[in-house]
Design an enzyme around this catalytic site. Structure first.
Site, short mmCIF file in Angstrom:
data_model
loop_
_atom_site.label_atom_id
_atom_site.label_comp_id
_atom_site.label_asym_id
_atom_site.label_seq_id
_atom_site.Cartn_x
_atom_site.Cartn_y
_atom_site.Cartn_z
N HIS A 154 0.85 -1.19 0.00
CA HIS A 154 0.00 0.00 0.00
C HIS A 154 0.89 1.24 0.00
O HIS A 154 2.11 1.17 0.09
CB HIS A 154 -1.00 0.02 1.17
CG HIS A 154 -0.44 0.48 2.48
ND1 HIS A 154 -1.22 1.04 3.46
CD2 HIS A 154 0.82 0.43 2.99
CE1 HIS A 154 -0.47 1.33 4.51
NE2 HIS A 154 0.75 0.99 4.26
N CYS A 183 5.71 6.78 4.33
CA CYS A 183 4.53 5.99 3.95
C CYS A 183 3.91 6.50 2.65
O CYS A 183 3.03 5.86 2.10
CB CYS A 183 3.48 6.04 5.07
SG CYS A 183 4.07 5.34 6.61
N HIS A 209 5.04 0.40 -0.34
CA HIS A 209 5.77 -0.51 0.56
C HIS A 209 4.73 -1.55 0.98
O HIS A 209 3.68 -1.65 0.34
CB HIS A 209 6.36 0.27 1.74
CG HIS A 209 5.35 0.94 2.58
ND1 HIS A 209 4.75 2.13 2.21
CD2 HIS A 209 4.77 0.60 3.76
CE1 HIS A 209 3.87 2.50 3.13
NE2 HIS A 209 3.86 1.58 4.08
N HIS A 265 3.13 -4.69 4.11
CA HIS A 265 3.05 -5.20 5.48
C HIS A 265 2.52 -6.63 5.48
O HIS A 265 1.80 -7.05 4.57
CB HIS A 265 2.10 -4.34 6.33
CG HIS A 265 2.55 -2.92 6.50
ND1 HIS A 265 3.63 -2.59 7.26
CD2 HIS A 265 2.06 -1.75 6.00
CE1 HIS A 265 3.80 -1.27 7.23
NE2 HIS A 265 2.87 -0.74 6.46
N ASP A 295 -5.08 -10.39 0.03
CA ASP A 295 -3.77 -11.01 0.19
C ASP A 295 -2.96 -10.98 -1.10
O ASP A 295 -3.47 -11.34 -2.17
CB ASP A 295 -3.96 -12.47 0.63
CG ASP A 295 -2.63 -13.12 0.99
OD1 ASP A 295 -1.77 -12.44 1.58
OD2 ASP A 295 -2.46 -14.31 0.68
N HIS A 296 -1.69 -10.58 -0.97
CA HIS A 296 -0.78 -10.49 -2.11
C HIS A 296 -1.30 -9.51 -3.16
O HIS A 296 -1.04 -9.66 -4.35
CB HIS A 296 -0.50 -11.88 -2.71
CG HIS A 296 0.51 -12.64 -1.90
ND1 HIS A 296 0.22 -13.16 -0.67
CD2 HIS A 296 1.83 -12.93 -2.12
CE1 HIS A 296 1.29 -13.76 -0.18
NE2 HIS A 296 2.28 -13.64 -1.03
N GLU A 311 -0.89 -3.53 11.74
CA GLU A 311 -0.11 -3.18 10.56
C GLU A 311 1.34 -3.60 10.78
O GLU A 311 2.01 -4.10 9.89
CB GLU A 311 -0.21 -1.67 10.31
CG GLU A 311 0.30 -1.27 8.96
CD GLU A 311 -0.03 0.19 8.65
OE1 GLU A 311 -1.10 0.45 8.06
OE2 GLU A 311 0.78 1.07 9.03
#
Lengths: 136, 136, 136, 136, 136, 136
Positions: A16, A35, A41, A43, A81-82, A126
């Site tokens: 994100h 950010c 980047h 998480h 996810d991913h 996070e």
């Protein structure tokens, strides 16, 4: 009758970038710092879903946690996810994917799928040191 | 005066099997899946006991956590640890040992031993991903 | 060329009882204490499989961890999870299911399924405080 | 004289995508699955740096862990944290950022900065369940 | 015959201050920073004791982990827990209580109590992010 | 509008000794046991600060967690970390530094620095097994 809360933990790994359409580029850089870097980047998000209700005396369950786990997987993990939250998840097309907003989005998706007799609360990590809870 | 909550974490390792007398064998197999296997499986249960009350101005304690730890050990761990919950713990003779029911049983045992001026809440982890809380 | 180790963590929940056919009942009670209780107890076993080899320059992988995870699931978790190790897993018919012996059994099962160009090591957590490693 | 190992743990959050120039698109999709999604995903990487050497009898230190922490921050975290490994970190311009390759890259960067009297080993957690070690 | 390693984790809470008699006050302040503050600070030390040996075919144990736990408690925890390492533990009368030195001291105490057929390794966590291992 | 809670985790390492001026020496020894030892012991304190409020629609934040982290560092960690709570922190000159009292002190310090539109709750881990929460 007394109520019991049951918790189920799942996780998803996503990219994100924090960027708000309500702020200009300088404000975005100022408020979100690294950010806000343009190339994203990511998480390992840890998601805890809390469901509160009465114990069913026939089964001894408030809710079947395997069923709850499958619901979280099909409604949330499959879609998040991913993925790149900004680019791939339609709820964040015009909404900044902060942990706070992600938790509210997850809550609203699951709330529609869960019997109204249950209370629902979302906790989203996070990182190990930063996490949020909704509602509260 | 403002209240403070203190938490004490203990653990026990036990075997159990989910099986409800209110369901027939096919229903038990259907509802509980591999948790219904006849020869038992087991868990490292993590137990968190929360006691809420006012700070004693003489000691700075709400309750002595060593005393609380000893109470949990004598009333719960001694009776549940390295046991088969279905066969060895009388409270589960006619009660399905789901995490929900175990938490209620632990609460009811400790509630009788704890001064009524304190509030009491039980959190029980069956696995890292599945846990329950009572009351709530 | 330098070697890299990759690790994959899986888990299973099982009942067991420590009892050795080479010891009489009094000796079993003496050596194993509450781990010898006749009705079994259980654990959340955490299993870490370490595979060491060279990085494949085409993929950047030593071994595909998803493939390794699936191998562990089909060979170990399917057979051990939600089971009674003494009664349900044939390797422990005449072998005491201590953590040491479980680790050796898991190693021997996976060793046959893994290309001989890889080194293999098993770490098995019986509890957070007690764990074993084989070979070493 | 006997040697002691000291460990320092740091972390960084990054986006990445697994894609190998040595494979065509269908092979990349087949080998890397959802890790090959074009818009990136991400992780909270946990990095453990192990330095082995003799205790300095004057200080009682093998190496000052604060100094080691600062080295990791300036050489690795500054360059990797809140970045897209594929796009922002030059070492992965032509190298697939698998956990294995990231660990080797981190090792090679730190090896040049660390006195040759020390041994160095890198452990990198991509998730709680998947991690790698180099050299080994 | 193949060897197995068994691990036992215990902990102790202690105060300490880093200060070396081989350095003057300015050097101590420079090398150890806030760890040199005169009134002490403290840690929850996590101690992992690794014992390597052959499985006893009669018991399935390398060593009884309860016996090992009791040995650690009587030899280390009794003497270190809730103590000031500099003032209360004689081994640190003239030895700076760095994590490295504490690990060596613990190793030397336990080595004398453990059958020479076993290998022994100590891991000591001073914090989650800083830990040491001896020997290695 | 619905409220969201955000959490930030920081830590500090400190020495302390439990001793109440309202008790005589024998009573202090009796109530606090080894926590009353005169030369102090210590802990790795884990501090979790919970701030509850509405999401700012412009940023998607309840509060900037980096700002909150910096506030905790300047107001709490700077003053408590690597210190002796009894001797070095003025709030404990006449107040017994139990976990309960430390949590109240931290709350009162941060409450004055935080906008009154936010709710504030402190969780303080003295060890993994003993922790407190204020207010509740």
């Amino acid at each position: 009758m007394n109520k019991v809360a049951v918790y189920r933990k799942e996780h998803f790994n996503a990219a994100h970038r924090l960027h708000s359409a309500a702020l200009n580029d300088a404000e975005n850089a100022d408020v979100f710092g690294k950010c806000n870097y343009p190339n994203y980047h990511g998480h390992n998000y840890e998601l805890i879903v809390k469901v509160t209700g009465e114990i069913d005396p026939k089964t001894g369950y408030v809710v079947d946690l395997k069923m709850l786990g499958n619901l979280i997987k099909s409604e949330i993990v499959e879609r998040f996810d991913h993925k790149n939250l900004n680019l791939d998840v339609k709820e964040f097309k015009d909404l900044n994917p902060t942990a706070e907003n992600i938790a509210v989005v997850i809550h609203d998706i699951l709330r529609k799928k869960l019997d109204s007799k249950y209370d629902l609360k979302i906790t989203l990590y996070e990182t190990e040191r930063n996490y949020v809870e909704f509602p509260c």
